[in-house]
Structures are given as structure tokens and as C-alpha cells.
Design an enzyme around this catalytic site. Structure first.
Site, mmCIF file in Angstrom:
data_model
loop_
_atom_site.group_PDB
_atom_site.id
_atom_site.type_symbol
_atom_site.label_atom_id
_atom_site.label_comp_id
_atom_site.label_asym_id
_atom_site.label_seq_id
_atom_site.Cartn_x
_atom_site.Cartn_y
_atom_site.Cartn_z
ATOM 1 N N GLU A 229 -3.933 0.989 -6.276
ATOM 2 C CA GLU A 229 -2.969 0.035 -6.816
ATOM 3 C C GLU A 229 -2.907 0.244 -8.329
ATOM 4 O O GLU A 229 -3.809 0.823 -8.922
ATOM 5 C CB GLU A 229 -3.332 -1.408 -6.487
ATOM 6 C CG GLU A 229 -2.800 -1.922 -5.164
ATOM 7 C CD GLU A 229 -1.293 -1.828 -5.012
ATOM 8 O OE1 GLU A 229 -0.596 -1.618 -6.035
ATOM 9 O OE2 GLU A 229 -0.809 -1.946 -3.890
ATOM 10 N N CYS B 156 0.869 -1.176 0.000
ATOM 11 C CA CYS B 156 0.000 0.000 0.000
ATOM 12 C C CYS B 156 0.899 1.216 0.000
ATOM 13 O O CYS B 156 1.497 1.567 1.026
ATOM 14 C CB CYS B 156 -0.906 0.004 1.229
ATOM 15 S SG CYS B 156 -1.987 1.462 1.311
#
Length: 226
Positions: free
Chosen positions: A105, A2
Site C-alpha cells: 500500500e 489491494c
């Protein structure tokens, strides 16, 4: 992993979810949070939990070199967090929760990467399992609080986009997590229907004051497959 996420949160909603104490405040919305910047973190306090700003990128108490030489510590792997020197002390005694509205992402190749935004289908904040530390800033000698997000293997749904994902707790388990509860029962991928996804503007690839606004999470038509 992340490496970029969002926090456009209401103090009142977090108070209901996490038993916050302290004076209510207006939280500045963030749509493109990058490592080493300030984030909002929930940690245990006397009488409940408190929401405090911290550096995203954990600084171990023993780190004495310049922060410019600190390895990437904004994520900690669930599989090794208990043993890694960077994180093991915080894992044992200083757990926290990083509330998030969503995270990003990327898919594709270097020739063209598509950013995707992930959030809860019902719009509720996500509760990322985290660690925090208090240390002396090696450059300024000021006391700083810093935090890391724990990441683990992706579930089957998320594996279409990336093989890792943040560990997102059920809000009912945040107290257990911060009190040192059984990690085997908590640090696992979420249910397959825990997230929704859409493609967003490549503007999110840039971090800075000029690229942090609500349009970054707006859905766009994908320009290429992944």
C-alpha cells in the site's frame, strides 16, 4: 484495496495449510504482481483443493466485449460482492483463496508516495478471500480462469495507511469459505496484530520483468512522513 502483492510460496507449505492435491511443483517467486497478470489460486476440487494459475481480474461469464474495456475487477468489495453483477454469480458458487506472501500500500501525496509492505509477523502465507470465474476470452475465444480478491474496511492498525485492506482468512476457515460458509463470520478485518509493515523501495511503483525481485520487499529508511 489491494492493487499489488507478492507470492513467493512453497507448494509444500500450501499443501499443509490448504490440503492441496496434485503433483508438487516449484512455484516461481513473484514480488511485484500487478492486475491482469497470472496468479496462483486455491480452489475446491474432488478429494481436496487444487492450486491453479488464473488471470488476476475476474472476467464475468457474460462479458462479450474486449478485455481492454473491462472495468477493474481485481478487487471486489465485501459490502457489495453478493449483489454486484460482476461478482454475484462467482460469490454464490465459485469461491477461492489467493495465497499471498504479502501486499503493498502507499501513503503520501502525488508529490511523493511511500510504498509499504505488509506481511504476517510469523512469515506464514496470508489467505485472501477470493472469487473465481471461467469464461470464454472475448478476444481469442479461449477458455480462461480469472479471479478477484475481496477487500473490506481496514482495521484500526491498517487505517493509518489505507481505509481498505484485503480480507485475510484464518487458514482453518478456508474450507468453510470455499464451501459457501457464513460471510458475516468470515468477511471481517483481521486482528490488530495480524500484520507487520515496513517501507520499501519506490521501484515497486513500476511493474514488469525488470522490477520483480526480492530486493523490492527489503526495508528502507523512510524518506518522508505520512
Amino acid at each position: 484495496m489491494c492493487g499489488r502483492f507478492t507470492q513467493h510460496l512453497s507448494w509444500e507449505e500450501l499443501q499443509r495449510l490448504a490440503d492441496l492435491i496434485g503433483q508438487p511443483c516449484n512455484l516461481a517467486p513473484r514480488y511485484n504482481i500487478a492486475p491482469t497478470t497470472q496468479i496462483e489460486v486455491i480452489r475446491p476440487a474432488a478429494g481436496g483443493n487444487e492450486l491453479v494459475p488464473m488471470r488476476w481480474g475476474l472476467v464475468p461469464v457474460w462479458w462479450k466485449d474486449s478485455l481492454s474495456k473491462l472495468p477493474a475487477t481485481f478487487n471486489a468489495r465485501a459490502e457489495t460482492v453478493a449483489e454486484k453483477p460482476m461478482f454475484r454469480s462467482a460469490f454464490k458458487a465459485r469461491r477461492c483463496v489467493i495465497p499471498a506472501s504479502g501486499f503493498y500500500e502507499w501513503t503520501g501525496t502525488k508529490a511523493g508516495k511511500a510504498p509499504h509492505y505488509f506481511s504476517a509477523p510469523d512469515g506464514r502465507p496470508l489467505a485472501f478471500a477470493g472469487l473465481w470465474e471461467r469464461a470464454s476470452h472475448p478476444d481469442t475465444r479461449q477458455i480462461i480462469d480469472s479471479a478477484a480478491i475481496i477487500v473490506g474496511p481496514a482495521n484500526e492498525w491498517m487505517s493509518r495507511f489505507h481505509d481498505r485492506m484485503p480480507v485475510s482468512l484464518d487458514w482453518r476457515d478456508v474450507g468453510l469459505w470455499m464451501a459457501g460458509g457464513d460471510t458475516g463470520a468470515l468477511l471481517h478485518p483481521p486482528a490488530e496484530d495480524a500484520l507487520q509493515e515496513w517501507t520499501v523501495s519506490p521501484r515497486v511503483n513500476r511493474s514488469g520483468v525488470g522490477d520483480d525481485d526480492p530486493t523490492l520487499i527489503g526495508e528502507i529508511f523512510p524518506s518522508y512522513d505520512f
